[in-house]
Design an enzyme around this catalytic site. Sequence first.
Site, PDB file in Angstrom:
ATOM      1  N   GLN A  58       2.181  -0.987 -11.505  1.00  0.00           N
ATOM      2  CA  GLN A  58       2.822  -0.323 -10.363  1.00  0.00           C
ATOM      3  C   GLN A  58       1.788   0.511  -9.615  1.00  0.00           C
ATOM      4  O   GLN A  58       2.107   1.125  -8.605  1.00  0.00           O
ATOM      5  CB  GLN A  58       3.952   0.579 -10.861  1.00  0.00           C
ATOM      6  CG  GLN A  58       5.006  -0.182 -11.646  1.00  0.00           C
ATOM      7  CD  GLN A  58       5.969   0.767 -12.360  1.00  0.00           C
ATOM      8  OE1 GLN A  58       6.860   1.328 -11.762  1.00  0.00           O
ATOM      9  NE2 GLN A  58       5.786   0.925 -13.646  1.00  0.00           N
ATOM     10  N   ASN A  59       0.575   0.551 -10.132  1.00  0.00           N
ATOM     11  CA  ASN A  59      -0.435   1.432  -9.552  1.00  0.00           C
ATOM     12  C   ASN A  59      -1.125   0.773  -8.362  1.00  0.00           C
ATOM     13  O   ASN A  59      -1.291  -0.436  -8.314  1.00  0.00           O
ATOM     14  CB  ASN A  59      -1.462   1.825 -10.605  1.00  0.00           C
ATOM     15  CG  ASN A  59      -0.844   2.657 -11.699  1.00  0.00           C
ATOM     16  OD1 ASN A  59       0.248   3.189 -11.516  1.00  0.00           O
ATOM     17  ND2 ASN A  59      -1.511   2.755 -12.835  1.00  0.00           N
ATOM     18  N   HIS A  99       3.161  -3.017  -6.452  1.00  0.00           N
ATOM     19  CA  HIS A  99       3.366  -2.015  -5.397  1.00  0.00           C
ATOM     20  C   HIS A  99       2.196  -1.979  -4.416  1.00  0.00           C
ATOM     21  O   HIS A  99       2.016  -0.992  -3.699  1.00  0.00           O
ATOM     22  CB  HIS A  99       3.603  -0.629  -6.005  1.00  0.00           C
ATOM     23  CG  HIS A  99       4.914  -0.525  -6.715  1.00  0.00           C
ATOM     24  ND1 HIS A  99       5.255   0.533  -7.523  1.00  0.00           N
ATOM     25  CD2 HIS A  99       5.988  -1.363  -6.731  1.00  0.00           C
ATOM     26  CE1 HIS A  99       6.483   0.337  -8.017  1.00  0.00           C
ATOM     27  NE2 HIS A  99       6.935  -0.805  -7.563  1.00  0.00           N
ATOM     28  N   CYS A 105      -2.802  -3.813  10.373  1.00  0.00           N
ATOM     29  CA  CYS A 105      -2.395  -3.252  11.662  1.00  0.00           C
ATOM     30  C   CYS A 105      -0.906  -3.521  11.879  1.00  0.00           C
ATOM     31  O   CYS A 105      -0.452  -4.659  11.781  1.00  0.00           O
ATOM     32  CB  CYS A 105      -3.207  -3.892  12.795  1.00  0.00           C
ATOM     33  SG  CYS A 105      -2.600  -3.383  14.423  1.00  0.00           S
ATOM     34  N   CYS A 155      -0.695  -5.854  15.475  1.00  0.00           N
ATOM     35  CA  CYS A 155      -1.131  -7.263  15.545  1.00  0.00           C
ATOM     36  C   CYS A 155      -1.231  -7.912  14.157  1.00  0.00           C
ATOM     37  O   CYS A 155      -1.516  -9.093  14.051  1.00  0.00           O
ATOM     38  CB  CYS A 155      -2.472  -7.392  16.274  1.00  0.00           C
ATOM     39  SG  CYS A 155      -3.891  -6.764  15.338  1.00  0.00           S
ATOM     40  N   CYS A 189      -6.786  -4.190  18.399  1.00  0.00           N
ATOM     41  CA  CYS A 189      -5.736  -3.919  19.397  1.00  0.00           C
ATOM     42  C   CYS A 189      -5.401  -2.436  19.541  1.00  0.00           C
ATOM     43  O   CYS A 189      -4.594  -2.076  20.393  1.00  0.00           O
ATOM     44  CB  CYS A 189      -4.481  -4.716  19.052  1.00  0.00           C
ATOM     45  SG  CYS A 189      -3.517  -3.985  17.720  1.00  0.00           S
ATOM     46  N   GLY A 228       2.319   4.149 -19.910  1.00  0.00           N
ATOM     47  CA  GLY A 228       2.254   5.175 -18.867  1.00  0.00           C
ATOM     48  C   GLY A 228       3.179   4.929 -17.700  1.00  0.00           C
ATOM     49  O   GLY A 228       2.784   5.093 -16.556  1.00  0.00           O
ATOM     50  N   SER A 229       4.415   4.547 -18.004  1.00  0.00           N
ATOM     51  CA  SER A 229       5.397   4.397 -16.917  1.00  0.00           C
ATOM     52  C   SER A 229       6.713   5.036 -17.320  1.00  0.00           C
ATOM     53  O   SER A 229       7.180   4.842 -18.445  1.00  0.00           O
ATOM     54  CB  SER A 229       5.633   2.927 -16.574  1.00  0.00           C
ATOM     55  OG  SER A 229       6.641   2.845 -15.568  1.00  0.00           O
ATOM     56  N   GLU A 237       6.719  10.732 -22.175  1.00  0.00           N
ATOM     57  CA  GLU A 237       8.148  11.091 -22.135  1.00  0.00           C
ATOM     58  C   GLU A 237       9.002   9.931 -22.624  1.00  0.00           C
ATOM     59  O   GLU A 237       8.567   8.782 -22.609  1.00  0.00           O
ATOM     60  CB  GLU A 237       8.585  11.348 -20.688  1.00  0.00           C
ATOM     61  CG  GLU A 237       7.875  12.441 -19.982  1.00  0.00           C
ATOM     62  CD  GLU A 237       8.273  12.456 -18.502  1.00  0.00           C
ATOM     63  OE1 GLU A 237       8.323  13.552 -17.953  1.00  0.00           O
ATOM     64  OE2 GLU A 237       8.532  11.386 -17.911  1.00  0.00           O
TER      65      GLU A 237
HETATM   66  P1  NAD Z   1       5.786   7.979 -12.931  1.00  0.00           P
HETATM   67  O1  NAD Z   1       5.005   9.067 -12.302  1.00  0.00           O
HETATM   68  O2  NAD Z   1       7.209   7.835 -12.593  1.00  0.00           O
HETATM   69  O3  NAD Z   1       5.693   8.102 -14.533  1.00  0.00           O
HETATM   70  C1  NAD Z   1       4.483   8.212 -15.199  1.00  0.00           C
HETATM   71  C2  NAD Z   1       4.810   8.374 -16.674  1.00  0.00           C
HETATM   72  O4  NAD Z   1       3.575   8.399 -17.381  1.00  0.00           O
HETATM   73  C3  NAD Z   1       5.551   9.662 -17.003  1.00  0.00           C
HETATM   74  O5  NAD Z   1       6.705   9.340 -17.755  1.00  0.00           O
HETATM   75  C4  NAD Z   1       4.535  10.485 -17.834  1.00  0.00           C
HETATM   76  O6  NAD Z   1       5.157  11.192 -18.902  1.00  0.00           O
HETATM   77  C5  NAD Z   1       3.641   9.413 -18.377  1.00  0.00           C
HETATM   78  N1  NAD Z   1       2.251   9.812 -18.607  1.00  0.00           N
HETATM   79  C6  NAD Z   1       1.446  10.517 -17.790  1.00  0.00           C
HETATM   80  N2  NAD Z   1       0.195  10.585 -18.301  1.00  0.00           N
HETATM   81  C7  NAD Z   1       0.231   9.917 -19.484  1.00  0.00           C
HETATM   82  C8  NAD Z   1      -0.744   9.642 -20.496  1.00  0.00           C
HETATM   83  N3  NAD Z   1      -2.015  10.047 -20.372  1.00  0.00           N
HETATM   84  N4  NAD Z   1      -0.354   8.937 -21.592  1.00  0.00           N
HETATM   85  C9  NAD Z   1       0.944   8.526 -21.743  1.00  0.00           C
HETATM   86  N5  NAD Z   1       1.898   8.759 -20.813  1.00  0.00           N
HETATM   87  C10 NAD Z   1       1.538   9.438 -19.692  1.00  0.00           C
HETATM   88  O7  NAD Z   1       4.988   6.673 -12.640  1.00  0.00           O
HETATM   89  P2  NAD Z   1       5.417   5.167 -12.548  1.00  0.00           P
HETATM   90  O8  NAD Z   1       6.448   4.846 -13.563  1.00  0.00           O
HETATM   91  O9  NAD Z   1       4.187   4.401 -12.510  1.00  0.00           O
HETATM   92  O10 NAD Z   1       6.122   4.977 -11.133  1.00  0.00           O
HETATM   93  C11 NAD Z   1       6.007   5.766 -10.019  1.00  0.00           C
HETATM   94  C12 NAD Z   1       5.380   5.148  -8.788  1.00  0.00           C
HETATM   95  O11 NAD Z   1       4.264   5.914  -8.516  1.00  0.00           O
HETATM   96  C13 NAD Z   1       4.902   3.770  -8.841  1.00  0.00           C
HETATM   97  O12 NAD Z   1       5.559   3.101  -7.845  1.00  0.00           O
HETATM   98  C14 NAD Z   1       3.406   3.818  -8.455  1.00  0.00           C
HETATM   99  O13 NAD Z   1       3.183   2.902  -7.424  1.00  0.00           O
HETATM  100  C15 NAD Z   1       3.197   5.161  -7.918  1.00  0.00           C
HETATM  101  N6  NAD Z   1       1.967   5.895  -8.274  1.00  0.00           N
HETATM  102  C16 NAD Z   1       0.785   5.263  -8.481  1.00  0.00           C
HETATM  103  C17 NAD Z   1      -0.327   5.994  -8.852  1.00  0.00           C
HETATM  104  C18 NAD Z   1      -1.630   5.275  -9.092  1.00  0.00           C
HETATM  105  O14 NAD Z   1      -1.877   4.243  -8.471  1.00  0.00           O
HETATM  106  N7  NAD Z   1      -2.475   5.776  -9.996  1.00  0.00           N
HETATM  107  C19 NAD Z   1      -0.253   7.374  -9.036  1.00  0.00           C
HETATM  108  C20 NAD Z   1       0.970   7.999  -8.776  1.00  0.00           C
HETATM  109  C21 NAD Z   1       2.088   7.247  -8.411  1.00  0.00           C
END
Ligand code: NAD
Length: 253
Positions: free
Chosen positions: A105-106, A123, A131, A134, A159, A196-197, A224
């Site tokens: 998702q990053n 994502h 753009c 265009c 453009c 980490g999500s 969490e």
């Molecule tokens: P989120 O922020 O909703 O959740 C992140 C989770 O990771 C949390 O539950 C937190 O407790 C956990 N966490 C944080 N650090 C950790 C670690 N070191 N070890 C273990 N767990 C850890 O993020 P999500 O679920 O990815 O979704 C949110 C949206 O945020 C996504 O759509 C994403 O595109 C975007 N986003 C991306 C970035 C990036 O590209 N690095 C940064 C912030 C948000």
Amino acid sequence: MNQLDALIEQAISLLQKANYVVALTGAGISTPSGIPDFRSPASGLWERHDPAEAASLAGFKRDPQQFYDWIRPFAHTILNAQPNPAHLALAELETAGKLKAIITQNIDMLHTRAGSTAVHEVHGHLRQVTCLRCYEIFEAGPFLDEVVQSGGVPHCSSCGGVLKPNVILFGELLPVSVLNQARREARACDLMLVAGSSLTVSPAGDLPYLAKPTGASLIIVNFEETHLDHLADVVIHGDVADVLPKLAASIKV
Ligand code: NAD
């Protein structure tokens, strides 16, 4: 052996048996690289901004300057960040032939920079900008450098239209081909490793629902609790940068 080590041993046992591992990663895999996630208290980006306004397509079109004011420090952090041991561990698992795909998702591109090749960025990413007038696509680097340095809004050199990073904003559809590929990988895997999500953002956060009915195991590594913990075979409330290297080290190339 403490409880964390026991859970890691259970995860290693599942990993060693698996033949087709797919990782689903979120912002938490990049916090050890210094990129804040969206929801953790204090570090969370949403603690300071209203996402519906700052990071929505409607908000972008209404006021691109506000969007770029919001994303400027975030982009600066991302462009200067380095892959951490968790990203590197997943790249090692791919090299070892164990991990077949990463669904992330990053938008930070740290998986590819760590050497992973089968990466599905559901994502979007900060590699390119488009753009909105265009639809010409440009490499993002020079434009984001300009945004970071000047504080302005980047414009199309063809453009003059406003350029938008190729990240998916609230109110935008996910790229269909990438999402379909992610869904195929979720159904194909025999082990899904969530790292980490918070799993709160649909549809990416629902992908474990596609994996489980096929008989796949589910490991969740996250600080969490998540709403899918009850489906998981192993839940590890630990730091991805500590846990994932231990999992990768258990697999011999
Ligand atoms: P989120 O922020 O909703 O959740 C992140 C989770 O990771 C949390 O539950 C937190 O407790 C956990 N966490 C944080 N650090 C950790 C670690 N070191 N070890 C273990 N767990 C850890 O993020 P999500 O679920 O990815 O979704 C949110 C949206 O945020 C996504 O759509 C994403 O595109 C975007 N986003 C991306 C970035 C990036 O590209 N690095 C940064 C912030 C948000």
